[in-house]
Design a protein around this motif. Structure first.
Motif, short mmCIF file in Angstrom:
data_model
loop_
_atom_site.label_atom_id
_atom_site.label_comp_id
_atom_site.label_asym_id
_atom_site.label_seq_id
_atom_site.Cartn_x
_atom_site.Cartn_y
_atom_site.Cartn_z
N GLY A 128 0.78 -1.23 0.00
CA GLY A 128 0.00 0.00 0.00
C GLY A 128 0.82 1.28 0.00
N GLY A 129 2.14 1.15 -0.09
CA GLY A 129 3.01 2.32 -0.15
C GLY A 129 3.16 2.82 -1.58
N PRO A 130 3.89 3.90 -1.74
CA PRO A 130 4.00 4.50 -3.08
C PRO A 130 5.17 4.01 -3.94
N PHE A 131 6.08 3.18 -3.41
CA PHE A 131 7.33 2.90 -4.11
C PHE A 131 7.44 1.44 -4.56
N SER A 132 8.04 1.26 -5.75
CA SER A 132 8.41 -0.08 -6.21
C SER A 132 9.69 -0.48 -5.49
N LEU A 133 10.10 -1.74 -5.66
CA LEU A 133 11.36 -2.19 -5.05
C LEU A 133 12.55 -1.40 -5.60
N PHE A 134 12.57 -1.16 -6.89
CA PHE A 134 13.67 -0.38 -7.48
C PHE A 134 13.71 1.02 -6.87
N GLN A 135 12.55 1.64 -6.76
CA GLN A 135 12.49 2.99 -6.21
C GLN A 135 12.94 3.01 -4.75
N LEU A 136 12.48 2.05 -3.96
CA LEU A 136 12.92 1.97 -2.55
C LEU A 136 14.43 1.85 -2.45
N LYS A 137 15.01 1.01 -3.29
CA LYS A 137 16.46 0.79 -3.23
C LYS A 137 17.23 2.05 -3.61
N VAL A 138 16.80 2.74 -4.65
CA VAL A 138 17.49 3.95 -5.07
C VAL A 138 17.34 5.05 -4.01
N ILE A 139 16.15 5.17 -3.44
CA ILE A 139 15.95 6.15 -2.35
C ILE A 139 16.89 5.83 -1.20
N GLN A 140 16.96 4.55 -0.83
CA GLN A 140 17.82 4.13 0.29
C GLN A 140 19.28 4.45 0.00
N GLU A 141 19.74 4.23 -1.21
CA GLU A 141 21.14 4.50 -1.55
C GLU A 141 21.45 6.00 -1.49
N VAL A 142 20.54 6.81 -1.98
CA VAL A 142 20.75 8.26 -1.93
C VAL A 142 20.78 8.73 -0.47
N ILE A 143 19.86 8.22 0.33
CA ILE A 143 19.85 8.58 1.76
C ILE A 143 21.13 8.11 2.42
N THR A 144 21.56 6.90 2.13
CA THR A 144 22.79 6.36 2.72
C THR A 144 23.98 7.26 2.42
N LEU A 145 24.16 7.61 1.17
CA LEU A 145 25.32 8.43 0.80
C LEU A 145 25.20 9.86 1.33
N THR A 146 24.00 10.38 1.42
CA THR A 146 23.81 11.73 1.97
C THR A 146 24.13 11.74 3.46
N VAL A 147 23.57 10.79 4.20
CA VAL A 147 23.84 10.69 5.64
C VAL A 147 25.33 10.46 5.87
N PHE A 148 25.92 9.55 5.10
CA PHE A 148 27.35 9.28 5.25
C PHE A 148 28.19 10.53 5.01
N ALA A 149 27.90 11.25 3.93
CA ALA A 149 28.67 12.46 3.61
C ALA A 149 28.53 13.51 4.71
N LEU A 150 27.32 13.72 5.18
CA LEU A 150 27.10 14.71 6.24
C LEU A 150 27.81 14.31 7.53
N CYS A 151 27.73 13.04 7.88
CA CYS A 151 28.43 12.56 9.09
C CYS A 151 29.94 12.66 8.94
N THR A 152 30.45 12.31 7.76
CA THR A 152 31.90 12.37 7.54
C THR A 152 32.42 13.80 7.67
N VAL A 153 31.69 14.75 7.12
CA VAL A 153 32.13 16.15 7.12
C VAL A 153 31.88 16.82 8.47
N PHE A 154 30.69 16.62 9.05
CA PHE A 154 30.30 17.40 10.21
C PHE A 154 30.42 16.68 11.55
N VAL A 155 30.38 15.35 11.58
CA VAL A 155 30.48 14.61 12.84
C VAL A 155 31.87 14.01 12.99
N PHE A 156 32.27 13.17 12.03
CA PHE A 156 33.59 12.56 12.09
C PHE A 156 34.69 13.59 11.82
N LYS A 157 34.40 14.53 10.98
CA LYS A 157 35.32 15.60 10.60
C LYS A 157 36.64 15.07 10.05
#
Length: 124
Positions: free
Chosen positions: A69-98
Motif C-alpha cells: 500500500g506504499g508508493p514505491f516499487s522495489l527499485f524505487q525503494l532501493k534507489v531512495i535508500q542508496e541516496v539517503i545512505t550516501l547523503t547521511v554518510f557524507a554529512l556525518c563524515t564532514v560534520f560529525v567525524f570531521k
C-alpha cells in the motif's frame, strides 16, 4: 504520507548504519573504554547499533513498498535508500567525524545519484 514516513525511517536507519559501520574507525576511538576493545568487542558494539538500523529500516521498507500500500516499487525503494545512505554518510563524515571535506567530485557524484533517482522514477 506513507512515502514520507518511509523516507524518514530510512534516514534514521542510515544514521545508525553509518555509526555501526564507520563510527569505530574514528569517532568511537576517542572513547577510552571503546579504544580498549578488541575486534570482537568492536563487532559486538557495531552489531548492536546495526540492530537499531534494522528496527527502522524494515518498517520503512514495508511502509514504502507498493505491495503493502506504499508508493514505491522495489527499485524505487532501493534507489531512495542508496541516496539517503550516501547523503547521511557524507554529512556525518564532514560534520560529525570531521575526517574529510566535501569536494567537487563528491558533489558531482551526488548530482549523478539525483539523475539516477530521476531515471528510476521516470515513467517511460
Amino acid at each position: 504520507m506513507k512515502g514520507v514516513y518511509s523516507i524518514l525511517l530510512l534516514t534514521v536507519s542510515n544514521l545508525f548504519m553509518t555509526f555501526a559501520w564507520y563510527g569505530h574507525l574514528h569517532l568511537f576511538k576517542k572513547m577510552a573504554w571503546f579504544a580498549k576493545l578488541g575486534i570482537f568487542g568492536v563487532i559486538m558494539v557495531s552489531w548492536g547499533l546495526a540492530l537499531f538500523e534494522y528496527i527502522f529500516q524494515v518498517p520503512a521498507n514495508r511502509l514504502g513498498f507498493a505491495g503493502n500500500g506504499g508508493p514505491f516499487s522495489l527499485f524505487q525503494l532501493k534507489v531512495i535508500q542508496e541516496v539517503i545512505t550516501l547523503t547521511v554518510f557524507a554529512l556525518c563524515t564532514v560534520f560529525v567525524f570531521k575526517t574529510d571535506k566535501l569536494a567537487w567530485n563528491h558533489v558531482l557524484g551526488f548530482a549523478l545519484l539525483v539523475a539516477a533517482v530521476y531515471v528510476i522514477f521516470k515513467k517511460w
